[in-house]
Design an enzyme around this catalytic site. Structure first.
Site, PDB file in Angstrom:
ATOM      1  NE  ARG A  73      -3.442   2.598   2.466  1.00 36.43           N
ATOM      2  CZ  ARG A  73      -4.031   3.200   3.497  1.00 36.43           C
ATOM      3  NH1 ARG A  73      -3.839   2.745   4.721  1.00 36.43           N
ATOM      4  NH2 ARG A  73      -4.808   4.243   3.318  1.00 36.43           N
ATOM      5  CG  HIS A  74      -0.841   4.891  -0.907  1.00 32.89           C
ATOM      6  ND1 HIS A  74      -1.044   5.615   0.254  1.00 32.89           N
ATOM      7  CD2 HIS A  74      -2.076   4.492  -1.311  1.00 32.89           C
ATOM      8  CE1 HIS A  74      -2.337   5.668   0.526  1.00 32.89           C
ATOM      9  NE2 HIS A  74      -2.995   4.995  -0.408  1.00 32.89           N
ATOM     10  N   GLY A  75       2.506   4.937   0.856  1.00 28.77           N
ATOM     11  CA  GLY A  75       2.855   5.497   2.160  1.00 28.77           C
ATOM     12  C   GLY A  75       1.845   6.536   2.637  1.00 28.77           C
ATOM     13  N   GLY A 338      -0.104  -0.439  -4.584  1.00 27.42           N
ATOM     14  CA  GLY A 338      -1.533  -0.174  -4.749  1.00 27.42           C
ATOM     15  C   GLY A 338      -2.096   0.522  -3.528  1.00 27.42           C
ATOM     16  CB  ALA A 381       3.974   1.913   4.483  1.00 25.56           C
TER      17      ALA A 381
END
Length: 457
Positions: A73-75, A338, A381
């Site tokens: 997952r994005h930060g 994602g 994250a």
């Protein structure tokens, strides 16, 4: 004395901060999908590059990693434009209150709080989000040095969202110039069909994403006794009528507490409105939404992720075939970035964090020890990592290829064995039905009859 030297509005804010305990410390475990990654790995607060306590696992010494497949997952990100609008609306109400409301220090202090969020930030990656990704890359390389050695190929993919593309670039930067992955700027491939499969699934979009009826449990909880109690308490603290607030405005105040902690590492004055008990109620509201929209609420939520699940195993299969033919592994490192909405359905498809009873508007009390807590599963994250190993000196041929699964850098036990190591053959056998019989196109076709009810799901 310090407060007396400040302008009046700032003085109210300062007084509030001086008399209140650091509220976010007690609330930070309940921020759901807006949780800092450090909530699941507290050792990172002291040392962002620490690998933490030994993870265990019983892999033989003769096992060497062949392939790592990570779905991230994005930060840490900024609020979306919609959340910023709602916060602006709430803040404007406090600004409109009559001056000199001495009986309402919380409202005066929050009116003095500088509203710095702008709609243009709209979910973009925050500087902390870049650090999240750079440090994750460094820890991953330290954990699997053989795979992250120089001249190994890194395949980087991302959803088309800016925060994911930037997260992918930050991950690559974290590996530093010493690792030669074909130049400093590895191209990040945009792959929404895998990273945003939910957008491409007509059945999910029509019957869940855009169907208000699908969120009936979430809406019922917003109107239920637990939320009503929190709403009345917040209204009282702000000297507003309860009718002037709703669950969405209360939730955005709570999430502002989470954003300030995640983005700036500060305790926001907005945190002062909530107790730990309030936080548990608001976490449940967040989890209800995740459960019904991305988790076990409807089958299509998880079934739509089978396109990603199958792709993972196709690459693992290819690595096994190449190894058996004594060929170099063509894709030793595959990292894809994602969203929480990418990982949550995938973990549900695999059967993780499923409670015996569904999460409902009327069973909050019985779910205090639930497995489905989105902040523990998909904080900023978050990462799900498949590691394929080749093992020498094994007793049987099926033991030659083994797998480990890590979620947020901790080993996950496999359902079929309750162990943290599985033969690749056993793992494929356990998920045989999904691998062979989940067809994205057919799963995602809308029923022929125009049905808006969710019974079909």
């Amino acid at each position: 004395a310090v407060a007396a030297m400040a302008p009046r509005g700032e003085a109210a804010l300062l007084v509030l901060l001086l008399v209140l305990p650091p509220a976010s410390a007690g609330l930070s475990g309940y921020f759901g999908t807006k949780s800092r990654y450090e909530e699941v790995n507290p050792h990172l607060v002291r040392d962002p590059l620490s690998l933490g306590p030994a993870t265990g696992g019983s892999l033989p010494a003769s096992c060497a990693p062949l392939q790592l497949r990570a779905v991230l997952r994005h930060g840490t990100r900024y609020p979306t434009a919609g959340q910023v609008r709602r916060l602006g609306e709430l803040h404007a109400r406090l600004l409109r209150r009559p001056a000199g409301s001495a009986a309402c220090p919380a409202a005066a202090a929050l009116a003095a709080w500088p509203m710095w969020y702008e709609e243009s930030l709209d979910g973009r990656l925050a500087p902390q989000g870049r650090r999240d990704m750079e440090q994750l890359a460094q820890r991953m390389a330290a954990r699997f040095p053989a795979l992250f050695a120089a001249r190994r190929r890194l395949a980087l993919a991302s959803s088309s969202k800016h925060r994911c593309l930037q997260s992918g670039a930050a991950f690559r930067r974290g590996l530093g110039p010493t690792l030669d992955f074909g130049g400093d700027e590895v191209e990040v491939e945009v792959n929404d069909s895998l990273m945003r499969f939910f957008d491409h699934c007509a059945k999910f979009v029509a019957l869940v994403e855009e169907n208000d009826a699908a969120m009936c449990q979430v809406n019922a909880f917003k109107e239920g006794p637990e939320m009503k109690k929190v709403l009345e308490k917040v209204a009282s603290a702000l000297c507003l009528q309860a009718e002037e607030l709703n669950a969405d405005l209360v939730q955005v105040a709570f999430l502002t507490c989470s954003y300030e902690l995640a983005i700036k590492n500060v305790t926001s004055p907005w945190c002062s409105l909530f107790s730990e008990e309030d936080a548990k109620v608001l976490e449940y509201l967040n989890d209800l939404k995740q459960y019904w929209k991305r988790g076990y609420g409807y089958d299509i939520n998880s079934r739509s992720s089978c396109i990603l699940f199958q792709d993972i195993f196709q690459h693992l299969d290819k690595a096994v075939e190449e190894s058996k033919s004594s060929k170099p592994i063509s894709s030793p490192l595959i990292v894809q970035v994602g969203h929480a909405e990418t990982l949550q359905p995938l973990l549900a498809l695999m059967g993780y964090f499923k409670d015996d009873e569904p999460l409902l508007a009327n069973n909050y009390a019985q779910h205090t020890q639930r497995k489905f807590r989105s902040g523990r599963i998909v904080p900023y994250a978050a990462n799900l990592v498949f590691v394929l190993y080749h093992c020498d000196h094994v007793n049987a041929s099926q033991e030659e290829y083994q797998v480990q699964l890590l979620l947020n850098e901790k080993l996950l036990s496999f359902h079929h064995s309750n162990e943290t190591v599985s033969t690749y053959a056993d793992l494929k056998d356990y998920y045989k039905d999904i691998l062979e019989n989940c067809h994205f196109k057919e799963e995602c076709e809308l029923p022929k009859v125009n049905i808006t009810a969710v019974d079909e799901l």
